[in-house]
Design a protein around this motif. Structure first.
Motif, PDB file in Angstrom:
ATOM      1  N   LEU A 199      16.778   8.945  -4.821  1.00 29.57           N
ATOM      2  CA  LEU A 199      15.617   8.535  -4.027  1.00 29.57           C
ATOM      3  C   LEU A 199      14.636   7.677  -4.829  1.00 29.57           C
ATOM      4  N   LEU A 200      14.765   7.651  -6.153  1.00 32.23           N
ATOM      5  CA  LEU A 200      13.804   6.916  -6.976  1.00 32.23           C
ATOM      6  C   LEU A 200      13.812   5.408  -6.704  1.00 32.23           C
ATOM      7  N   PRO A 201      14.964   4.742  -6.526  1.00 36.00           N
ATOM      8  CA  PRO A 201      14.906   3.316  -6.165  1.00 36.00           C
ATOM      9  C   PRO A 201      14.117   3.062  -4.886  1.00 36.00           C
ATOM     10  N   LEU A 202      14.258   3.951  -3.888  1.00 32.95           N
ATOM     11  CA  LEU A 202      13.486   3.809  -2.658  1.00 32.95           C
ATOM     12  C   LEU A 202      12.000   3.961  -2.949  1.00 32.95           C
ATOM     13  N   PHE A 203      11.652   4.914  -3.791  1.00 39.09           N
ATOM     14  CA  PHE A 203      10.258   5.094  -4.194  1.00 39.09           C
ATOM     15  C   PHE A 203       9.710   3.812  -4.828  1.00 39.09           C
ATOM     16  N   ALA A 204      10.488   3.187  -5.738  1.00 34.18           N
ATOM     17  CA  ALA A 204      10.026   1.982  -6.432  1.00 34.18           C
ATOM     18  C   ALA A 204       9.787   0.837  -5.464  1.00 34.18           C
ATOM     19  N   VAL A 205      10.652   0.693  -4.469  1.00 36.45           N
ATOM     20  CA  VAL A 205      10.510  -0.399  -3.508  1.00 36.45           C
ATOM     21  C   VAL A 205       9.273  -0.182  -2.641  1.00 36.45           C
ATOM     22  N   ILE A 206       9.030   1.053  -2.229  1.00 30.79           N
ATOM     23  CA  ILE A 206       7.885   1.334  -1.355  1.00 30.79           C
ATOM     24  C   ILE A 206       6.574   1.155  -2.106  1.00 30.79           C
ATOM     25  N   ILE A 207       6.492   1.695  -3.302  1.00 30.29           N
ATOM     26  CA  ILE A 207       5.226   1.658  -4.039  1.00 30.29           C
ATOM     27  C   ILE A 207       4.954   0.254  -4.578  1.00 30.29           C
ATOM     28  N   TYR A 215       9.858  -7.116  -7.673  1.00 20.45           N
ATOM     29  CA  TYR A 215      10.651  -7.788  -6.654  1.00 20.45           C
ATOM     30  C   TYR A 215      10.147  -7.522  -5.242  1.00 20.45           C
ATOM     31  N   SER A 216       9.624  -6.328  -5.002  1.00 19.80           N
ATOM     32  CA  SER A 216       9.284  -5.941  -3.633  1.00 19.80           C
ATOM     33  C   SER A 216       7.786  -6.049  -3.379  1.00 19.80           C
ATOM     34  N   HIS A 217       7.453  -6.556  -2.199  1.00 22.85           N
ATOM     35  CA  HIS A 217       6.061  -6.633  -1.750  1.00 22.85           C
ATOM     36  C   HIS A 217       6.055  -6.244  -0.270  1.00 22.85           C
ATOM     37  N   LEU A 218       6.316  -4.982   0.000  1.00 17.34           N
ATOM     38  CA  LEU A 218       6.405  -4.531   1.390  1.00 17.34           C
ATOM     39  C   LEU A 218       5.043  -4.630   2.077  1.00 17.34           C
ATOM     40  N   GLN A 219       5.081  -5.100   3.295  1.00 14.05           N
ATOM     41  CA  GLN A 219       3.877  -5.162   4.109  1.00 14.05           C
ATOM     42  C   GLN A 219       3.807  -3.920   5.015  1.00 14.05           C
ATOM     43  N   ASP A 220       2.640  -3.688   5.564  1.00 18.97           N
ATOM     44  CA  ASP A 220       2.443  -2.617   6.551  1.00 18.97           C
ATOM     45  C   ASP A 220       2.793  -1.232   6.009  1.00 18.97           C
ATOM     46  N   THR A 221       2.570  -1.023   4.727  1.00 18.17           N
ATOM     47  CA  THR A 221       2.826   0.313   4.190  1.00 18.17           C
ATOM     48  C   THR A 221       1.601   1.217   4.294  1.00 18.17           C
ATOM     49  N   GLU A 222       0.443   0.640   4.668  1.00 15.40           N
ATOM     50  CA  GLU A 222      -0.763   1.463   4.797  1.00 15.40           C
ATOM     51  C   GLU A 222      -0.548   2.571   5.823  1.00 15.40           C
ATOM     52  N   ARG A 223       0.188   2.250   6.892  1.00 15.58           N
ATOM     53  CA  ARG A 223       0.444   3.258   7.922  1.00 15.58           C
ATOM     54  C   ARG A 223       1.257   4.412   7.345  1.00 15.58           C
ATOM     55  N   LEU A 224       2.198   4.067   6.466  1.00 16.05           N
ATOM     56  CA  LEU A 224       3.009   5.111   5.848  1.00 16.05           C
ATOM     57  C   LEU A 224       2.139   6.039   5.006  1.00 16.05           C
ATOM     58  N   PHE A 225       1.298   5.450   4.155  1.00 24.29           N
ATOM     59  CA  PHE A 225       0.491   6.288   3.267  1.00 24.29           C
ATOM     60  C   PHE A 225      -0.568   7.080   4.036  1.00 24.29           C
ATOM     61  N   SER A 267      -2.614   8.852  -6.826  1.00 25.44           N
ATOM     62  CA  SER A 267      -2.541   9.750  -5.677  1.00 25.44           C
ATOM     63  C   SER A 267      -1.419   9.336  -4.734  1.00 25.44           C
ATOM     64  N   ARG A 268      -1.268   8.032  -4.541  1.00 28.63           N
ATOM     65  CA  ARG A 268      -0.200   7.540  -3.674  1.00 28.63           C
ATOM     66  C   ARG A 268       1.172   7.850  -4.273  1.00 28.63           C
ATOM     67  N   ILE A 269       1.299   7.634  -5.571  1.00 28.18           N
ATOM     68  CA  ILE A 269       2.577   7.924  -6.230  1.00 28.18           C
ATOM     69  C   ILE A 269       2.921   9.395  -6.058  1.00 28.18           C
ATOM     70  N   ASP A 270       1.934  10.245  -6.303  1.00 28.13           N
ATOM     71  CA  ASP A 270       2.164  11.686  -6.199  1.00 28.13           C
ATOM     72  C   ASP A 270       2.562  12.075  -4.775  1.00 28.13           C
ATOM     73  N   SER A 271       1.833  11.532  -3.805  1.00 31.26           N
ATOM     74  CA  SER A 271       2.121  11.859  -2.408  1.00 31.26           C
ATOM     75  C   SER A 271       3.490  11.352  -1.985  1.00 31.26           C
ATOM     76  N   LEU A 272       3.823  10.127  -2.383  1.00 35.97           N
ATOM     77  CA  LEU A 272       5.098   9.546  -1.994  1.00 35.97           C
ATOM     78  C   LEU A 272       6.269  10.311  -2.604  1.00 35.97           C
TER      79      LEU A 272
END
Length: 726
Positions: free
Chosen positions: A251-259, A263-273, A291-296
């Motif tokens: 799951l760590l690669p998914l964590f890196a992409v979200i946070i 390489y990654s600049h995901l948009q609309d992640t505010e709703r997720l957090f 805090s976001r890292i811990d929560s994610l």
């Protein structure tokens, strides 16, 4: 258990002044590292350190894979070495030697891997532009006496040359090296030394050693075992995931992409957090990312694997952006999947692989691929061929003036011409065979162009630079360069720099390329260098060559007390209290930034031409604190004769350099007019005067004659200096 601390004798490595680069200064390694040199997953490095996810480790008698780019950035930025004046490369070379001597003492076998060109997929291009823009602002801050961090231009070249002299195995990846480093570490079951938090995401069997916790300056040993070791800290994925309810490490690669990573600049992640973040009462300022890292991480720990987590994530984000996010997540996760390493055979055979490169690099001659993999050629070779684009380095200079890289542009244009001419011919061959050309070369007869990204005032700007294809270049196709005669290759280089062959016979071979570059610089620099600027630069070359001969014990003059006295005099001048205090002289900084840019471009053009001129030892060519101090002294009334008095070799070498420069560009090109001359000319503008030896023109001013006439240019390279001993 009793411990001893090993102090590595600094006198073994270089010139007297660099003894000031102490291990105590290096051990202040926890000071803040500049943002532009930090890489990887946003906020993860500080999160790991704050939450104590690193475990103590004694590193000894092991193989270690080293992320070379992280290492030379960290060594320079945590050592207190000069940045404002263009760098002190001899001090940096000593520091690099000390680092690897510490590894050898502890029987650590280092294998260094460097990043290559930009990823041809362009996934990281946005991040690279942002970093370059940040460097422009930091360079401007440094030039004004504020805080900032800029790696001096020739630092990588110095690093590579020192590693070669120590016989440290070194490979430069064609493009990004992270996944190759991780794959090699797992294949060899050894740790990775790095400052890149992406390595906290890769599933490394032996873990990751952060350079900031690698106490190489505090080598210790156990009295019981007599084994030396380096205290360090290690990060392992298994231990990290155990802190989050035994989270699946996949799951760590998914964590890196979200946070967010390079390489990654995901948009609309505010709703997720907003859905998963757990509010913390009294949260400390600046800890929102933690805090976001811990929560994610805690949220992801609730899923058995990445597929289930992605499905839940898409459900939270909704249909509006779900499809785009799914593609981004899939590509981002794939970046952390490891393939079998291609580096192991390179370390074993010193030969470049002939597979796995995108067009047109897959068709490159083997000797060029080998030169790239051995860091003999700059990564801009891969950038030009794959992307026809170059991001130019930033220096500390006068940001109100045009970029210092403009002075060296004609040199780069020839390099571009060599590469793009070959690329066009390859494209024509492929078209004849019915293969696609991808981005493709310019149509036959159309000018080749390269996108250059460089500073324009304080902004990063793009410009198209046309490649140059001199008539002589048509006789030198890239695929046969290594088989062409030495005189032809040398002629092309000298023509590019606008100098005559007689120049290279005036000085020792080790200074032939720097002298040719200096001749080019004097004619091309804008604004023109003054007499003190030229004199100080030549003195720096004399100082570096004298120190090199003394360290190598070459020639009878090398052991002369008189030569030692002159070196120590110049060394004292640099290290004198207040030598470089106060604001940077922007005119001087800008002039020398142009010289470094010309040397950097010429260095790699010379390499691409298979070194028709000997490769110079970069550590001894330029010391920013020394040349800036000498300029001040010369403007204050000091003379070159007084600085070199006492030893014949440096006097003669300076004279040789000056006369060769004088004959190449003319004596009237670069000096500032006297105050009386200025007064006479105030009412009337003087036309420029052209000297017979000056092909570019310039102001009519006088630099003065050499120290003495030259009867035998190399007579004093082997003579004894005892007649000049004090």
């Amino acid at each position: 258990m009793k411990r001893k601390r090993l102090l590595i004798p600094q006198s073994c490595f270089a010139t007297p002044h660099v003894d000031s680069v102490s291990h105590n200064s290096v051990r202040r390694i926890r000071r803040r590292v500049p943002h532009c040199s930090r890489m990887g997953v946003q906020g993860l490095t500080s999160y790991v350190e704050k939450n104590r996810h690193l475990q103590p480790l004694k590193v000894r008698n092991t193989t270690l894979i080293i992320d070379g780019c992280s290492l030379y950035y960290m060594l320079y930025f945590t050592s207190g070495l000069d940045q404002e004046h263009g760098g002190d490369y001899d001090s940096f070379a000593l520091l690099v030697r000390q680092f690897f001597e510490a590894l050898f003492t502890c029987k650590i076998r280092p294998f260094v891997v460097l990043d290559g060109g930009t990823d041809p997929s362009d996934k990281k291009f946005r991040t690279l532009k942002e970093r370059l823009q940040s460097k422009i602002k930091q360079a401007n801050a440094l030039s004004r006496g504020a805080n900032g961090s800029i790696l001096p231009l020739l630092s990588k070249e110095v690093f590579v040359q020192v590693l070669r002299s120590l016989h440290v195995p070194l490979i430069q990846s064609i493009f990004e090296a992270d996944s190759e480093i991780a794959a090699l570490a797992n294949e060899w079951n050894c740790a990775v030394l790095t400052n890149d938090s992406d390595f906290y995401i890769y599933d490394l069997k032996a873990g990751c050693l952060p350079i900031t916790h690698f106490q190489w300056g505090n080598v210790t040993n156990c009295k019981r075992t007599s084994e030396w070791f380096i205290p360090a800290r290690v990060f392992t994925i298994n231990r990290f995931c155990a802190n989050f309810n035994q989270m699946n490490k996949a799951l760590l690669p998914l964590f890196a992409v979200i946070i967010g990573n390079d390489y990654s600049h995901l948009q609309d992640t505010e709703r997720l957090f907003s859905c998963i973040e757990v509010p913390k009462a009294g949260r400390a300022p600046g800890s929102r990312m933690h805090s976001r890292i811990d929560s994610l991480l805690n949220w992801l720990a609730g899923f058995p694997g990445p597929q289930e987590a992605v499905e839940a994530l898409l459900e939270l984000l909704g249909d509006r952006c779900g499809r785009n996010v799914q593609v981004d997540l899939s590509c981002g996760i794939q970046d952390y999947q490891l393939s079998p390493s291609r580096l192991a055979p390179l370390f074993a055979s010193k030969c470049a692989p002939t597979f796995g490169h995108p067009e047109p690099l897959d068709a490159l001659p083997e000797w060029i691929l080998c030169a790239l993999s051995e860091a003999q050629l700059s990564p801009i070779v891969a950038d030009v061929l794959a992307l026809e684009r170059v991001l130019l380095p930033v220096q500390v200079e006068n940001c109100r003036l045009p970029s210092s890289n403009i002075a060296s542009q004609p040199i780069r244009q020839v390099l571009y011409g060599l590469l793009l001419d070959w690329k066009q011919r390859q494209g024509q061959k492929q078209a004849t065979c019915g293969r696609g050309q991808g981005k493709g070369p310019s149509p036959s007869g159309a000018p080749h162009c390269v996108e250059e990204f460089d500073r324009h005032e304080l902004q990063l700007r793009r410009s198209l630079v046309q490649a140059t294809l001199p008539s002589l270049l048509r006789q030198l196709p890239l695929e046969r360069l290594n088989k062409m005669s030495h005189p032809v290759r040398q002629q092309l280089l000298l023509q590019t720099l606008g100098v005559d062959e007689s120049v290279i016979h005036a000085v020792p071979p080790s200074l032939s390329l720097p002298l040719c570059v200096t001749c080019y610089w004097v004619s091309s620099c804008n604004p023109r260098p003054s007499k003190p600027h030229v004199q100080a630069l030549l003195l720096s070359l004399v100082y570096g060559e004298s120190c090199r001969l003394r360290a190598a014990h070459t020639g009878s003059a090398a052991g002369s007390p008189a030569l030692k006295t002159v070196c120590e005099r110049l060394d004292w001048l640099r290290s004198f209290r207040g030598a470089t205090s106060g604001a940077v002289d922007l005119d001087t900084a800008h002039v020398y930034s142009q010289w470094q840019s010309c040397l950097w471009s010429s260095f790699y053009l010379n390499k691409l031409l298979c070194s028709p001129l000997p490769e110079p030892e970069c550590a001894g060519l330029y010391s920013g604190t020394l040349v800036h101090r000498i300029v001040r002294e010369l403007k204050g009334g000091a003379t070159v004769e007084a600085l070199l008095v006492g030893a014949a070799f440096p006097q003669q070498l300076y004279s040789n350099l000056l006369e060769a420069l004088w004959r190449s560009v003319g004596t009237t090109l670069f000096s500032t007019p006297s105050s009386s001359s200025k007064k006479k000319r105030r009412g009337k503008k003087q036309p420029p005067q052209q000297q017979p030896g000056n092909r570019r023109g310039g102001r009519a001013t006088d630099i003065g004659p050499p120290i003495q006439s030259i009867s035998n240019r190399f007579a004093l390279l082997e003579v004894d200096d005892r007649e000049n001993d004090p």
